[in-house]
Design a protein around this motif. Structure first.
Motif, PDB file in Angstrom:
ATOM      1  N   ARG A 137       0.774  -1.250   0.029  1.00 13.63           N
ATOM      2  CA  ARG A 137      -0.004  -0.040   0.068  1.00 13.63           C
ATOM      3  C   ARG A 137       1.025   1.181  -0.052  1.00 13.63           C
ATOM      4  O   ARG A 137       0.851   2.029   0.841  1.00 13.63           O
ATOM      5  CB  ARG A 137      -0.962  -0.050   1.259  1.00 13.63           C
ATOM      6  CG  ARG A 137      -1.909  -1.382   1.238  1.00 13.63           C
ATOM      7  CD  ARG A 137      -2.618  -1.144   2.301  1.00 13.63           C
ATOM      8  NE  ARG A 137      -3.804  -2.209   2.424  1.00 13.63           N
ATOM      9  CZ  ARG A 137      -5.023  -2.172   1.674  1.00 13.63           C
ATOM     10  NH1 ARG A 137      -5.348  -1.072   1.099  1.00 13.63           N
ATOM     11  NH2 ARG A 137      -5.677  -3.285   1.773  1.00 13.63           N
ATOM     12  N   VAL A 138       1.962   1.193  -0.894  1.00 12.75           N
ATOM     13  CA  VAL A 138       2.852   2.294  -1.040  1.00 12.75           C
ATOM     14  C   VAL A 138       2.145   3.621  -1.285  1.00 12.75           C
ATOM     15  O   VAL A 138       2.888   4.785  -0.723  1.00 12.75           O
ATOM     16  CB  VAL A 138       3.796   2.023  -2.226  1.00 12.75           C
ATOM     17  CG1 VAL A 138       3.132   2.214  -3.545  1.00 12.75           C
ATOM     18  CG2 VAL A 138       5.105   3.109  -1.886  1.00 12.75           C
ATOM     19  N   ASP A 139       1.246   3.865  -1.705  1.00 15.04           N
ATOM     20  CA  ASP A 139       0.623   5.286  -1.908  1.00 15.04           C
ATOM     21  C   ASP A 139      -0.314   5.795  -0.419  1.00 15.04           C
ATOM     22  O   ASP A 139      -0.842   6.842  -0.726  1.00 15.04           O
ATOM     23  CB  ASP A 139      -0.553   5.233  -2.984  1.00 15.04           C
ATOM     24  CG  ASP A 139       0.368   5.054  -4.516  1.00 15.04           C
ATOM     25  OD1 ASP A 139       1.560   5.480  -4.495  1.00 15.04           O
ATOM     26  OD2 ASP A 139      -0.166   4.336  -5.323  1.00 15.04           O
ATOM     27  N   GLU A 140      -0.693   4.768   0.397  1.00 15.30           N
ATOM     28  CA  GLU A 140      -1.270   5.256   1.302  1.00 15.30           C
ATOM     29  C   GLU A 140      -0.689   6.065   2.435  1.00 15.30           C
ATOM     30  O   GLU A 140       0.732   5.920   2.338  1.00 15.30           O
ATOM     31  CB  GLU A 140      -1.857   4.085   2.059  1.00 15.30           C
ATOM     32  CG  GLU A 140      -3.091   3.475   1.313  1.00 15.30           C
ATOM     33  CD  GLU A 140      -3.654   2.514   2.364  1.00 15.30           C
ATOM     34  OE1 GLU A 140      -3.384   2.452   3.564  1.00 15.30           O
ATOM     35  OE2 GLU A 140      -4.826   1.710   2.117  1.00 15.30           O
ATOM     36  N   PRO A 141      -1.116   7.140   3.027  1.00 10.45           N
ATOM     37  CA  PRO A 141      -0.223   7.814   4.019  1.00 10.45           C
ATOM     38  C   PRO A 141       0.136   6.982   5.285  1.00 10.45           C
ATOM     39  O   PRO A 141      -0.617   5.726   5.473  1.00 10.45           O
ATOM     40  CB  PRO A 141      -1.304   8.798   4.413  1.00 10.45           C
ATOM     41  CG  PRO A 141      -2.676   8.216   4.020  1.00 10.45           C
ATOM     42  CD  PRO A 141      -2.794   7.521   2.867  1.00 10.45           C
ATOM     43  N   ALA A 142       1.252   7.380   6.001  1.00  9.98           N
ATOM     44  CA  ALA A 142       1.762   6.581   7.087  1.00  9.98           C
ATOM     45  C   ALA A 142       0.491   6.480   8.287  1.00  9.98           C
ATOM     46  O   ALA A 142       0.439   5.398   8.827  1.00  9.98           O
ATOM     47  CB  ALA A 142       2.823   7.275   7.569  1.00  9.98           C
ATOM     48  N   SER A 143      -0.251   7.431   8.549  1.00 11.27           N
ATOM     49  CA  SER A 143      -1.192   7.174   9.410  1.00 11.27           C
ATOM     50  C   SER A 143      -2.268   5.937   8.955  1.00 11.27           C
ATOM     51  O   SER A 143      -2.604   5.057   9.948  1.00 11.27           O
ATOM     52  CB  SER A 143      -2.023   8.567   9.603  1.00 11.27           C
ATOM     53  OG  SER A 143      -2.691   8.958   8.454  1.00 11.27           O
ATOM     54  N   ALA A 144      -2.582   5.869   7.771  1.00  9.63           N
ATOM     55  CA  ALA A 144      -3.474   4.824   7.451  1.00  9.63           C
ATOM     56  C   ALA A 144      -2.797   3.497   7.541  1.00  9.63           C
ATOM     57  O   ALA A 144      -3.533   2.453   7.884  1.00  9.63           O
ATOM     58  CB  ALA A 144      -3.898   4.877   6.001  1.00  9.63           C
TER      59      ALA A 144
END
Length: 239
Positions: free
Chosen positions: A162-169
């Motif tokens: 999930r490389v495009d997700e933000p770190a929080s997600a």
């Protein structure tokens, strides 16, 4: 910039150590070493043969012959002075395929049959075996990371998936998977460690295939196998 250390590289038992042990006699130690060679190179050899032969039954026959040659001790004349063991394995595989098609063609001629199809070009593309070997090294690195450092594996695998997700997600997803509370910052710190560990494992695996596991030789091999990007600083792109 690597995360490896000279002291660790110097302590690595190379594939040549295994090869010398495999041909030091006919005892259990030598037999185990021969199976060790098969374990190390078998996956890449099989994928290469399957890609070249384009027939699973033929590839299986050729792979069994490859295994037989190793168990028989046919590689006893191989020395570090003759080059990389990976290149020697590649030449053995190429010759296995070519010999098969030559024998098949001679049999067809002797039976008065039409000329059979020519053997596929075993070394086109030239790096076919190297690509198989590269994939095997990466696969083994992932497996060792999962076996020895499951939490780091979970972090890195999630990041890649999930490389495009933000770190929080990603932190939230990881927390649900591991049953722990993960903040975005904790995720980033753990990801940094995971990248370092992945890089160290991969470098150790590559260094173990070299006659001279020095920093210079390791860098050259990593570059040749297109693995250099996995072994830069931990804040570089992830695997």
């Amino acid at each position: 910039m690597y995360v490896s250390s000279r002291s660790r590289l110097a302590s690595i038992a190379t594939s040549w150590t295994l090869i010398q042990r495999a041909h030091a006699g006919e005892d259990t130690r030598a037999s185990n070493a021969r199976f060790g060679i098969i374990d190390q190179y078998g996956g890449a050899a099989w994928k290469y043969l399957l890609g070249v032969a384009r027939d699973e039954t033929l590839a299986e026959d050729l792979f069994q012959e490859f295994v037989l040659r190793i168990l028989r001790g046919d590689l006893c004349r191989v020395t570090p002075q003759k080059g990389r063991f990976r290149d020697y394995i590649k030449s053995v595989l190429i010759n296995l395929v070519r010999d098969h098609y030559r024998q098949h063609e001679r049999l067809a001629v002797s039976l008065g049959e039409e000329r059979t199809a020519a053997a596929p070009t075993c070394d086109e593309p030239a790096d076919a075996f190297d690509s198989s070997w590269r994939e095997a090294l990466l696969r083994d690195t992932w497996q060792e990371l999962k076996r020895c450092h499951p939490a780091l594996f979970a972090v890195l695998h999630l990041h890649v998936d999930r490389v495009d997700e933000p770190a929080s997600a990603k932190a939230r997803r990881l927390g649900e998977t591991l049953g722990q509370t993960f903040t975005a910052n904790r995720f980033r710190v753990t990801l940094h460690r995971a990248r370092e560990k992945f890089s160290a494992i991969l470098q150790d695996k590559v260094a173990a295939t070299l006659e001279d596991p020095s920093e210079a030789c390791l860098r050259h091999e990593l570059k040749h196998l297109r693995l250099l990007r996995y072994c830069r600083r931990a804040d570089s792109p992830a695997p």
